[in-house]
Design a protein around this motif. Sequence first.
Motif, PDB file in Angstrom:
ATOM      1  N   VAL A 350       0.610  -1.239   0.118  1.00 35.85           N
ATOM      2  CA  VAL A 350      -0.180   0.218  -0.250  1.00 35.85           C
ATOM      3  C   VAL A 350       0.622   1.282  -0.597  1.00 35.85           C
ATOM      4  O   VAL A 350       1.977   1.489   0.741  1.00 35.85           O
ATOM      5  N   ARG A 351       0.089   2.436  -0.713  1.00 33.68           N
ATOM      6  CA  ARG A 351       1.249   3.212  -0.518  1.00 33.68           C
ATOM      7  C   ARG A 351       0.671   4.658  -0.451  1.00 33.68           C
ATOM      8  O   ARG A 351       1.019   5.616  -0.124  1.00 33.68           O
ATOM      9  N   ILE A 352      -0.094   4.705  -0.321  1.00 30.50           N
ATOM     10  CA  ILE A 352      -1.133   5.621   0.404  1.00 30.50           C
ATOM     11  C   ILE A 352      -1.985   5.593   1.772  1.00 30.50           C
ATOM     12  O   ILE A 352      -2.770   4.384   1.403  1.00 30.50           O
ATOM     13  N   VAL A 353      -1.374   6.153   2.608  1.00 29.05           N
ATOM     14  CA  VAL A 353      -2.557   5.767   3.847  1.00 29.05           C
ATOM     15  C   VAL A 353      -3.778   7.411   4.451  1.00 29.05           C
ATOM     16  O   VAL A 353      -2.213   8.112   4.936  1.00 29.05           O
ATOM     17  N   ARG A 354      -4.164   6.870   4.915  1.00 30.20           N
ATOM     18  CA  ARG A 354      -5.392   7.775   4.947  1.00 30.20           C
ATOM     19  C   ARG A 354      -5.278   8.366   6.583  1.00 30.20           C
ATOM     20  O   ARG A 354      -5.700   6.841   7.342  1.00 30.20           O
ATOM     21  N   ALA A 355      -4.736   8.955   7.511  1.00 25.11           N
ATOM     22  CA  ALA A 355      -4.992   8.968   8.642  1.00 25.11           C
ATOM     23  C   ALA A 355      -5.702  10.063   9.077  1.00 25.11           C
ATOM     24  O   ALA A 355      -5.944  11.111   9.075  1.00 25.11           O
ATOM     25  N   HIS A 356      -5.954  10.111  10.742  1.00 31.17           N
ATOM     26  CA  HIS A 356      -6.076  10.489  11.861  1.00 31.17           C
ATOM     27  C   HIS A 356      -4.401  11.178  12.174  1.00 31.17           C
ATOM     28  O   HIS A 356      -4.801  12.336  12.633  1.00 31.17           O
ATOM     29  N   ASP A 357      -4.333  10.259  12.733  1.00 28.76           N
ATOM     30  CA  ASP A 357      -3.258  10.195  14.368  1.00 28.76           C
ATOM     31  C   ASP A 357      -1.862  10.516  13.084  1.00 28.76           C
ATOM     32  O   ASP A 357      -1.665   9.635  13.080  1.00 28.76           O
ATOM     33  N   VAL A 358      -1.422  11.364  12.254  1.00 30.63           N
ATOM     34  CA  VAL A 358      -0.488  11.765  11.215  1.00 30.63           C
ATOM     35  C   VAL A 358       0.501  11.852  12.087  1.00 30.63           C
ATOM     36  O   VAL A 358       1.528  11.093  11.498  1.00 30.63           O
ATOM     37  N   ALA A 359       1.413  11.886  13.228  1.00 30.84           N
ATOM     38  CA  ALA A 359       2.406  12.275  13.599  1.00 30.84           C
ATOM     39  C   ALA A 359       2.901  10.367  13.483  1.00 30.84           C
ATOM     40  O   ALA A 359       3.956  10.331  13.259  1.00 30.84           O
ATOM     41  N   ALA A 360       1.817   9.783  14.435  1.00 30.42           N
ATOM     42  CA  ALA A 360       2.038   8.014  14.797  1.00 30.42           C
ATOM     43  C   ALA A 360       2.002   7.449  13.576  1.00 30.42           C
ATOM     44  O   ALA A 360       2.682   6.829  13.712  1.00 30.42           O
ATOM     45  N   THR A 361       1.144   7.799  12.652  1.00 25.02           N
ATOM     46  CA  THR A 361       1.094   7.246  11.598  1.00 25.02           C
ATOM     47  C   THR A 361       2.436   7.088  10.540  1.00 25.02           C
ATOM     48  O   THR A 361       2.967   5.697   9.935  1.00 25.02           O
ATOM     49  N   ALA A 362       2.973   8.707  10.798  1.00 21.72           N
ATOM     50  CA  ALA A 362       3.836   8.770   9.863  1.00 21.72           C
ATOM     51  C   ALA A 362       5.139   8.132  10.127  1.00 21.72           C
ATOM     52  O   ALA A 362       5.968   7.309   8.985  1.00 21.72           O
ATOM     53  N   ARG A 363       5.332   8.022  10.969  1.00 19.84           N
ATOM     54  CA  ARG A 363       6.453   7.477  11.348  1.00 19.84           C
ATOM     55  C   ARG A 363       6.360   5.819  11.765  1.00 19.84           C
ATOM     56  O   ARG A 363       7.513   4.639  11.708  1.00 19.84           O
ATOM     57  N   ALA A 364       4.824   4.911  12.141  1.00 26.22           N
ATOM     58  CA  ALA A 364       4.805   3.315  11.691  1.00 26.22           C
ATOM     59  C   ALA A 364       5.007   3.305  10.204  1.00 26.22           C
ATOM     60  O   ALA A 364       5.712   1.941  10.405  1.00 26.22           O
ATOM     61  N   VAL A 365       4.653   3.232   9.778  1.00 25.36           N
ATOM     62  CA  VAL A 365       4.710   3.398   7.889  1.00 25.36           C
ATOM     63  C   VAL A 365       6.220   3.733   7.910  1.00 25.36           C
ATOM     64  O   VAL A 365       6.478   2.833   6.630  1.00 25.36           O
TER      65      VAL A 365
END
Length: 386
Positions: A350-365
């Motif tokens: 997957v190349r695009i992740v739609r997220a509410h919690d951006v900072a944590a998601t950016a680090r996780a991906v």
Amino acid sequence: MAEVRPICRVEDARLVPEGGPAQLVLTQLERASEIADKVAAARGVGRADGDRLEVMAVPSRLIDAAGRVGGAELAGPLREVVDAAVAAWLGGAPDLVTPAGMLPTGSRPVVLGILNVTPDSFSDGGTAYDPSDHPGAAIRAGLALLAAGADAVDVGGESTRPGADPVPADEELRRVLPVVEALAAEGAIVAIDTVKAEVARAAVEAGASIVNDVSAGSLDERMHPTVVDLRVPYVLTHMRGEPRTMQEHASYEDVVREVFDQLAGGIRDLTAAGLPPERIVVDPGLGFAKDARHNLALLQAVRDLTSLGRPVMIGASRKSFIGTVTGSDDPTDRLEGSLAVAATAVAAGVRIVRAHDVAATARAVRVAHAIAAGELPDGPVPTGRQ
């Protein structure tokens, strides 16, 4: 009448570069049972059901089998779709070019921050929408998403949660247009989340550079011609019905096959209408006319979607199926589950992740992508807009 070409879904092609077999599912395939017999005779494995063929075979042997059944007329189109699907599955997604700049989906996953300019969205309705301070509150929320590391911001003025009532176009426009305009003026890549062609056009004219339509054009027949005319990327999402009634349509014989085939058909229709395929993103529509088991099945098979040759987007953030798994009724208490979905999806391509919690998601991906790639990412750690 236009030629009906087969649809090829790749389940596994890891051994193809060494001359090994691929595991494929083909639909809309003429003479599928005869091809299955020929594949078996060539020491492959094939099982046909109507115009559907499940096969484990070296791709060239599959094409040879089709040629023995129907000659070049059958083998030629099959070779094209199989070669393209396998190459896409092996090679990864291309970059997504928008009028406001490029999203580097060819080299890494990107995060699309969710900005709901609504009073009734399922997890954060009213958080970014204050009628007494509009559009100020929403603009500040959008800038905060960018500062947290969002590559782009998805602005929506109508809730698409299950059971949600439609919003009149004039009210939706009042909510989103000043927010889109302000964020675009800051240099942000902005997506407009809408099912209405009128809203899509006005938002793009205000500076949006992606149209994210959860209905795939089914709720407004003008949407596809409008996107073709606007010349912007379009997110093609699988959904049945409308948000108010969609969960009444959550019934499938094979959810992965049905979602994949509908997305493939949507790409064909959009391309035929004049939208270049390089402007299309696909989204399986987690939660849109799907229950928790359907969502899990799609996530298990999300790598298959990469064989469509387009960037794949996942929007699982805070959704109810995560609460079903974790036992959390509060959407804001689903961060860990949302990150788990984002990480596993990115590891699958997957190349695009739609997220509410951006900072944590950016680090996780970022970590998930580094593990999948087996190397450290290029560039600095994302800490917001550079």
